[in-house]
Design an enzyme around this catalytic site. Structure first.
Site, short mmCIF file in Angstrom:
data_model
loop_
_atom_site.label_atom_id
_atom_site.label_comp_id
_atom_site.label_asym_id
_atom_site.label_seq_id
_atom_site.Cartn_x
_atom_site.Cartn_y
_atom_site.Cartn_z
N SER A 24 0.68 -1.30 0.13
CA SER A 24 -0.02 0.14 0.20
C SER A 24 0.73 1.08 -0.06
O SER A 24 0.31 2.40 -0.21
CB SER A 24 -0.69 0.09 1.11
OG SER A 24 -0.09 0.10 2.49
N HIS B 218 -5.47 -4.56 -1.16
CA HIS B 218 -5.20 -3.52 -2.01
C HIS B 218 -5.42 -4.12 -3.32
O HIS B 218 -4.75 -3.73 -4.27
CB HIS B 218 -4.34 -2.88 -1.88
CG HIS B 218 -4.22 -1.93 -0.65
ND1 HIS B 218 -4.63 -0.56 -0.38
CD2 HIS B 218 -3.63 -1.88 0.66
CE1 HIS B 218 -4.60 -0.39 0.73
NE2 HIS B 218 -3.89 -1.20 1.56
N LYS C 168 -12.38 -1.95 1.99
CA LYS C 168 -11.89 -0.96 1.03
C LYS C 168 -12.59 -0.94 -0.11
O LYS C 168 -13.82 -0.46 -0.41
CB LYS C 168 -10.36 -1.36 0.59
CG LYS C 168 -9.35 -1.48 1.82
CD LYS C 168 -8.14 -1.37 1.88
CE LYS C 168 -7.26 -1.46 3.30
NZ LYS C 168 -7.20 -0.69 4.09
N1 PLP Z 1 -3.86 -5.54 5.52
C1 PLP Z 1 -3.35 -4.56 4.42
C2 PLP Z 1 -2.39 -4.63 3.52
C3 PLP Z 1 -4.07 -3.31 4.65
O1 PLP Z 1 -3.78 -2.22 4.20
C4 PLP Z 1 -4.97 -3.02 5.79
C5 PLP Z 1 -5.59 -1.78 5.85
O2 PLP Z 1 -5.19 -0.68 6.06
C6 PLP Z 1 -5.35 -4.49 6.55
C7 PLP Z 1 -4.94 -5.33 6.32
C8 PLP Z 1 -6.33 -4.30 7.60
O3 PLP Z 1 -7.72 -4.13 6.93
P1 PLP Z 1 -9.08 -3.77 7.84
O4 PLP Z 1 -9.23 -2.41 7.77
O5 PLP Z 1 -9.90 -4.81 7.31
O6 PLP Z 1 -8.81 -4.22 9.27
#
Ligand code: PLP
Length: 389
Positions: free
Chosen positions: A176, A204, A235
């Site tokens: 990200s 992502h 997302k």
């Molecule tokens: N994994 C990644 C790569 C993320 O970017 C995020 C959120 O920012 C998460 C996990 C966590 O996701 P959630 O918002 O569903 O807890």
């Protein structure tokens, strides 16, 4: 605590939150004024967070199934909608089964400890998301960290890890901060050679990468080689909340018995389930939304590159505008907001020193005019602050 807080302020890493007074979308109203702000920093890649059909599905599910379950899943918190959504997720990813969590953070926290024993090994990309790092910390397996997307280093670590019972390679599908995509073909080839399983975090990627939006594994043609996927409903898939693991049925069965964030946390609220379920229906009906986002991403990346900026990553809607200097990233982001464009600057320690950037995120619901306005504003602000010739 005051001293601690002051040191965060002093280090320039204080995170403040802008308060939005409207729905999530390409055009925002900020609390206390600021209408018509163009938003380029949400993970609302497909614009489904405020899609009318997604909202309607959420309202209808809320009315039919109530506000919440007041229970964890295994006591009295499983409704038909939870089972249906799990089935839909597994079908979407072409996997055997799926299990819902309150977030992908929870899915990552609950996977490694349930699956891996002290006899096993986990090999993790050094730039993996914090929730993968925390999940791995909780398990008792032997831990190896390989250099970011460095296949030579992964191979060396896999060789070292041959002494363990089971090996699991863990990587973000798309990272990200940089918008770069894990070299999954090569990872899967090495995993086969050294008898390892592959886990990817698709937060992502789910919904928009690959010809039908299944994710990085579809994009790179390795859907049959990646064993475990964790992803988010928060997302691209409607943007409310919730996460999941999808993969082999015995793994999902084991997680239902052993995974602590699943066992000891409340069921996903019905409205959230309804929204995510509708988002998946929309994506399975047509990939037009994902294609529209890809075209807009292409427009932004090529216009910004032509204007003289360096955009990191590969064809991903995360478009980091690389600036290098932390102060420059911060003042440019402020200046962009004064021109009505909401973008965020990232600097050390969130990204490496000297690699400060403004991260722009493109959505299917940006119009071509929105994109062009953003590029024009960047060009003006970049020239003003000497980031462009
Ligand atoms: N994994 C990644 C790569 C993320 O970017 C995020 C959120 O920012 C998460 C996990 C966590 O996701 P959630 O918002 O569903 O807890």
């Amino acid at each position: 605590l005051e001293g601690e807080l002051e040191s965060i302020r002093g280090a320039g890493t204080w995170k403040s939150e802008r308060v939005i007074a409207s729905r999530q979308g390409p055009h925002l109203r900020l609390a206390g004024g600021g209408a018509g702000i163009l938003n380029f920093c949400a993970n609302n890649y497909l614009g489904l967070s405020s899609h009318p059909e997604v909202i309607r599905a959420g309202v209808e599910t809320l009315e039919q199934f109530g506000a919440g379950l007041s229970s964890v899943r295994f006591i009295c918190g499983t409704q038909s909608i939870h089972k249906d959504l799990e089935e839909k997720i597994a079908h979407f990813h072409q996997r055997e089964d799926a299990i819902l969590y309150a977030s992908c953070f929870d899915a990552n926290a609950g996977l490694f400890e349930a699956l891996l024993t002290p006899e096993d090994a986990v090999l993790s990309d050094e730039l993996n998301h914090a929730s993968i790092i925390d999940g791995i910390r909780l398990c008792k397996a032997n831990k190896y960290r390989y250099k970011h997307m460095d296949m030579q280093d992964l191979e060396a670590k896999l060789q070292e890890a041959q002494k363990h019972r089971l090996r699991l390679v863990a990587t973000d599908g798309a990272f990200s901060m940089d918008g770069d995509i894990a070299p999954l073909r090569e990872i899967c080839r090495l995993a086969e050679k050294y008898e390892a399983l592959v886990f990817i975090d698709e937060c992502h990627a789910t919904g928009f990468l690959g010809p039908s939006g299944r994710g990085t594994d579809e994009l790179l043609g390795v859907m049959d080689k990646v064993t475990i996927i964790n992803s988010t409903l928060g997302k691209a898939l409607g943007g409310a909340a919730g996460g999941y693991t999808t993969g082999p049925k015995p793994l999902v069965d084991l997680l239902r018995q052993r995974s602590r964030p699943y066992l000891f946390s409340n069921s996903l609220p019905p409205a959230v389930v309804g929204c995510a379920s509708k988002a998946l229906d929309l994506l399975m009906e047509s990939n037009a939304i994902a294609q529209s986002m890809a075209a807009k991403t292409q427009r932004f990346r090529s216009k910004m590159t032509a204007a003289g900026f360096t955009i990191s990553g590969q064809d991903h809607p995360i478009c980091p505008v690389m600036l290098g200097d932390a102060r420059l990233a911060s003042v440019m982001a402020d200046d962009m907001l004064s021109r009505g464009i909401y973008v965020i600057g990232f600097s050390y320690p969130v990204v490496p020193k000297g690699k400060a950037r403004i991260r722009v995120q493109i959505s299917a619901v940006h119009s071509d005019e929105d994109i062009d306005r953003c590029v024009e504003a960047f060009t003006e602000v970049g020239q003003k602050h000497g980031a462009l010739p």
